[in-house]
Design a protein around this motif. Structure first.
Motif, PDB file in Angstrom:
ATOM      1  N   LEU A 204       0.831  -1.205   0.000  1.00  9.57           N
ATOM      2  CA  LEU A 204       0.000   0.000   0.000  1.00  9.57           C
ATOM      3  C   LEU A 204       0.864   1.253   0.000  1.00  9.57           C
ATOM      4  CD1 LEU A 204      -2.763   1.445   0.340  1.00  9.57           C
ATOM      5  CD2 LEU A 204      -2.454   1.183   2.814  1.00  9.57           C
ATOM      6  N   LEU A 205       1.916   1.268   0.827  1.00  9.38           N
ATOM      7  CA  LEU A 205       2.808   2.422   0.878  1.00  9.38           C
ATOM      8  C   LEU A 205       3.482   2.654  -0.476  1.00  9.38           C
ATOM      9  CD1 LEU A 205       4.586   2.108   4.362  1.00  9.38           C
ATOM     10  CD2 LEU A 205       2.406   3.174   3.793  1.00  9.38           C
ATOM     11  N   ARG A 206       3.887   1.565  -1.123  1.00  6.94           N
ATOM     12  CA  ARG A 206       4.531   1.711  -2.439  1.00  6.94           C
ATOM     13  C   ARG A 206       3.545   2.269  -3.466  1.00  6.94           C
ATOM     14  NH1 ARG A 206       6.796  -3.411  -1.224  1.00  6.94           N
ATOM     15  NH2 ARG A 206       5.310  -4.428  -2.628  1.00  6.94           N
ATOM     16  N   THR A 207       2.323   1.771  -3.455  1.00  6.27           N
ATOM     17  CA  THR A 207       1.327   2.243  -4.418  1.00  6.27           C
ATOM     18  C   THR A 207       1.046   3.731  -4.234  1.00  6.27           C
ATOM     19  OG1 THR A 207       0.266   0.066  -4.513  1.00  6.27           O
ATOM     20  CG2 THR A 207      -1.036   1.948  -5.254  1.00  6.27           C
ATOM     21  N   LEU A 208       0.958   4.156  -2.976  1.00  2.00           N
ATOM     22  CA  LEU A 208       0.669   5.561  -2.684  1.00  2.00           C
ATOM     23  C   LEU A 208       1.911   6.444  -2.762  1.00  2.00           C
ATOM     24  CD1 LEU A 208      -1.801   5.151   0.330  1.00  2.00           C
ATOM     25  CD2 LEU A 208      -2.363   5.928  -1.989  1.00  2.00           C
ATOM     26  N   GLU A 209       3.067   5.819  -2.920  1.00  4.01           N
ATOM     27  CA  GLU A 209       4.344   6.534  -3.019  1.00  4.01           C
ATOM     28  C   GLU A 209       4.598   7.380  -1.770  1.00  4.01           C
ATOM     29  OE1 GLU A 209       3.659   8.526  -6.819  1.00  4.01           O
ATOM     30  OE2 GLU A 209       5.009   7.083  -7.758  1.00  4.01           O
ATOM     31  N   VAL A 210       4.434   6.734  -0.605  1.00  2.39           N
ATOM     32  CA  VAL A 210       4.702   7.382   0.678  1.00  2.39           C
ATOM     33  C   VAL A 210       5.595   6.456   1.494  1.00  2.39           C
ATOM     34  CG1 VAL A 210       2.542   8.698   0.688  1.00  2.39           C
ATOM     35  CG2 VAL A 210       2.593   6.404   1.690  1.00  2.39           C
ATOM     36  N   SER A 211       6.105   6.971   2.621  1.00  4.15           N
ATOM     37  CA  SER A 211       7.070   6.194   3.388  1.00  4.15           C
ATOM     38  C   SER A 211       6.553   5.714   4.733  1.00  4.15           C
ATOM     39  CB  SER A 211       8.358   7.012   3.601  1.00  4.15           C
ATOM     40  OG  SER A 211       8.070   8.221   4.269  1.00  4.15           O
ATOM     41  N   ASN A 212       5.372   6.159   5.159  1.00  2.00           N
ATOM     42  CA  ASN A 212       4.843   5.699   6.432  1.00  2.00           C
ATOM     43  C   ASN A 212       3.319   5.754   6.425  1.00  2.00           C
ATOM     44  OD1 ASN A 212       3.977   8.415   7.547  1.00  2.00           O
ATOM     45  ND2 ASN A 212       6.167   8.793   7.272  1.00  2.00           N
ATOM     46  N   ARG A 213       2.725   5.195   7.478  1.00  2.00           N
ATOM     47  CA  ARG A 213       1.279   5.046   7.525  1.00  2.00           C
ATOM     48  C   ARG A 213       0.531   6.371   7.648  1.00  2.00           C
ATOM     49  NH1 ARG A 213      -0.230  -0.393  10.935  1.00  2.00           N
ATOM     50  NH2 ARG A 213       1.038  -1.838   9.712  1.00  2.00           N
ATOM     51  N   VAL A 214       1.089   7.311   8.381  1.00  2.00           N
ATOM     52  CA  VAL A 214       0.430   8.614   8.479  1.00  2.00           C
ATOM     53  C   VAL A 214       0.331   9.253   7.104  1.00  2.00           C
ATOM     54  CG1 VAL A 214       0.737  10.979   9.269  1.00  2.00           C
ATOM     55  CG2 VAL A 214       0.908   9.121  10.882  1.00  2.00           C
ATOM     56  N   GLN A 215       1.419   9.237   6.357  1.00  2.00           N
ATOM     57  CA  GLN A 215       1.386   9.801   5.010  1.00  2.00           C
ATOM     58  C   GLN A 215       0.362   9.070   4.139  1.00  2.00           C
ATOM     59  OE1 GLN A 215       5.548   9.349   3.996  1.00  2.00           O
ATOM     60  NE2 GLN A 215       5.936  11.526   4.330  1.00  2.00           N
ATOM     61  N   ALA A 216       0.291   7.748   4.291  1.00  2.00           N
ATOM     62  CA  ALA A 216      -0.661   6.961   3.509  1.00  2.00           C
ATOM     63  C   ALA A 216      -2.090   7.403   3.785  1.00  2.00           C
ATOM     64  CB  ALA A 216      -0.498   5.476   3.812  1.00  2.00           C
ATOM     65  N   VAL A 217      -2.426   7.557   5.059  1.00  2.00           N
ATOM     66  CA  VAL A 217      -3.793   7.935   5.417  1.00  2.00           C
ATOM     67  C   VAL A 217      -4.086   9.381   5.019  1.00  2.00           C
ATOM     68  CG1 VAL A 217      -5.400   8.266   7.329  1.00  2.00           C
ATOM     69  CG2 VAL A 217      -3.956   6.231   7.249  1.00  2.00           C
ATOM     70  N   LEU A 218      -3.133  10.274   5.247  1.00  2.00           N
ATOM     71  CA  LEU A 218      -3.352  11.676   4.872  1.00  2.00           C
ATOM     72  C   LEU A 218      -3.520  11.820   3.357  1.00  2.00           C
ATOM     73  CD1 LEU A 218      -0.846  13.543   7.217  1.00  2.00           C
ATOM     74  CD2 LEU A 218      -3.290  13.137   7.545  1.00  2.00           C
ATOM     75  N   LYS A 219      -2.708  11.085   2.604  1.00  2.00           N
ATOM     76  CA  LYS A 219      -2.862  11.133   1.149  1.00  2.00           C
ATOM     77  C   LYS A 219      -4.186  10.510   0.740  1.00  2.00           C
ATOM     78  CE  LYS A 219      -0.336  10.398  -3.154  1.00  2.00           C
ATOM     79  NZ  LYS A 219       0.977  10.027  -3.762  1.00  2.00           N
ATOM     80  N   GLY A 220      -4.555   9.410   1.396  1.00  2.00           N
ATOM     81  CA  GLY A 220      -5.844   8.795   1.114  1.00  2.00           C
ATOM     82  C   GLY A 220      -7.006   9.727   1.374  1.00  2.00           C
ATOM     83  N   MET A 221      -6.903  10.520   2.440  1.00  2.00           N
ATOM     84  CA  MET A 221      -7.943  11.502   2.738  1.00  2.00           C
ATOM     85  C   MET A 221      -8.023  12.554   1.643  1.00  2.00           C
ATOM     86  SD  MET A 221      -7.229  12.050   6.818  1.00  2.00           S
ATOM     87  CE  MET A 221      -8.224  13.561   6.860  1.00  2.00           C
ATOM     88  N   ARG A 222      -6.868  13.061   1.233  1.00  2.00           N
ATOM     89  CA  ARG A 222      -6.849  14.124   0.224  1.00  2.00           C
ATOM     90  C   ARG A 222      -7.350  13.630  -1.133  1.00  2.00           C
ATOM     91  NH1 ARG A 222      -4.167  18.640   1.461  1.00  2.00           N
ATOM     92  NH2 ARG A 222      -3.629  19.078  -0.691  1.00  2.00           N
ATOM     93  N   CYS A 223      -7.154  12.331  -1.387  1.00  2.00           N
ATOM     94  CA  CYS A 223      -7.607  11.763  -2.657  1.00  2.00           C
ATOM     95  C   CYS A 223      -9.032  11.211  -2.579  1.00  2.00           C
ATOM     96  CB  CYS A 223      -6.648  10.642  -3.086  1.00  2.00           C
ATOM     97  SG  CYS A 223      -5.009  11.220  -3.597  1.00  2.00           S
ATOM     98  N   GLY A 224      -9.676  11.383  -1.428  1.00  2.00           N
ATOM     99  CA  GLY A 224     -11.044  10.931  -1.283  1.00  2.00           C
ATOM    100  C   GLY A 224     -11.188   9.438  -1.143  1.00  2.00           C
ATOM    101  N   MET A 225     -10.125   8.760  -0.722  1.00  5.48           N
ATOM    102  CA  MET A 225     -10.143   7.312  -0.592  1.00  5.48           C
ATOM    103  C   MET A 225     -10.578   6.825   0.782  1.00  5.48           C
ATOM    104  SD  MET A 225      -6.450   6.562  -2.349  1.00  5.48           S
ATOM    105  CE  MET A 225      -6.091   6.948  -4.065  1.00  5.48           C
ATOM    106  N   VAL A 226     -10.424   7.689   1.787  1.00  7.00           N
ATOM    107  CA  VAL A 226     -10.675   7.267   3.167  1.00  7.00           C
ATOM    108  C   VAL A 226     -11.022   8.477   4.018  1.00  7.00           C
ATOM    109  CG1 VAL A 226      -8.264   7.524   3.937  1.00  7.00           C
ATOM    110  CG2 VAL A 226      -9.730   5.832   5.037  1.00  7.00           C
TER     111      VAL A 226
END
Length: 228
Positions: A204-226
């Motif tokens: 999941l981190l690789r797909t979102l191109e982030v390095s940790n879980r906080v970044q994954a969730v914050l990016k997911g929020m901004r992209c309307g995924m979560v």
């Protein structure tokens, strides 16, 4: 909600939060929107600072600040109950020497707070996703008696954000990560081994191109995924 009695449960060895590597000399208060952010900050600070409270609302945080002296307050602008900017103001009234860093999940500073002398440091969510270590810079600034605004807030321009397409499994894992589940808990939830859950999280981190879980969730929020 006050998670302080459960601080020992907020650390996941697989978390790899990567948010802060700044040693804090003194007691730290955390007021975050949700278990995930609390867990990630606890993982970052647990061995370096004395975390005195870990809460998700204004009132619980103020109870702790009224009871004991603190060196640093880290909070988000949006909380489960209350406003992080208002918490910062009230916290500085209780303890004028307290250092405060606000992470703006909405990427803005409301006009009524923009020029407030008590508002020391604000970091935009967008800059945390970009992984330029703005939280570390903010903590170092306030501990050194300076103010700080992360790059997006200074420039008024948010960085470009690409939103990749996730698989159904990645959506499922992202939702569980956003709810603060560890890899072990994710494994139980979706009926796989812990090693498989760990693999899913890394993918999941690789797909979102982030390095940790906080970044994954914050990016997911901004992209309307979560939703956090």
């Amino acid at each position: 909600m006050d998670f302080t009695p459960y601080l020992h449960q907020l650390v996941d060895e697989d978390q790899q939060a990567g948010l802060l590597s700044v040693a804090v000399d003194g007691r730290v208060a955390l007021a975050m929107k949700g278990r995930l952010l609390l867990r990630c900050f606890c993982e970052s600070l647990g061995r370096q600072g004395d975390i005195g409270c870990a809460v998700t609302d204004v009132d619980s945080c103020l109870v702790h600040l009224e009871r004991d002296p603190y060196t640093l307050l880290l909070c988000t602008d949006t909380l489960e109950s209350g406003n992080g900017f208002d918490l910062a103001r009230r916290a500085k009234t209780l303890q004028p020497g307290l250092n405060v860093v606000v992470m703006a999940l909405k990427d803005v500073i409301p006009m009524e707070y923009a020029d407030a002398p008590w508002l020391q440091a604000v970091v935009a969510e967008a800059d945390v996703i970009e992984d330029h270590k703005p939280l570390e810079a903010a903590v170092l600034a306030v501990m050194g008696g300076r103010s700080y605004r992360s790059s997006s807030l200074r420039s008024g321009s948010l960085p470009y954000l690409s939103c990749p397409r996730l698989t159904p499994r990645e959506y499922e894992v992202l939702d569980l990560v956003a709810n603060g589940l560890t890899n072990k808990e994710i494994a139980t939830q979706i009926g796989v081994s812990e090693e498989t859950a760990r693999t899913y999280s890394k993918r999941l981190l690789r797909t979102l191109e982030v390095s940790n879980r906080v970044q994954a969730v914050l990016k997911g929020m901004r992209c309307g995924m979560v939703n956090l």
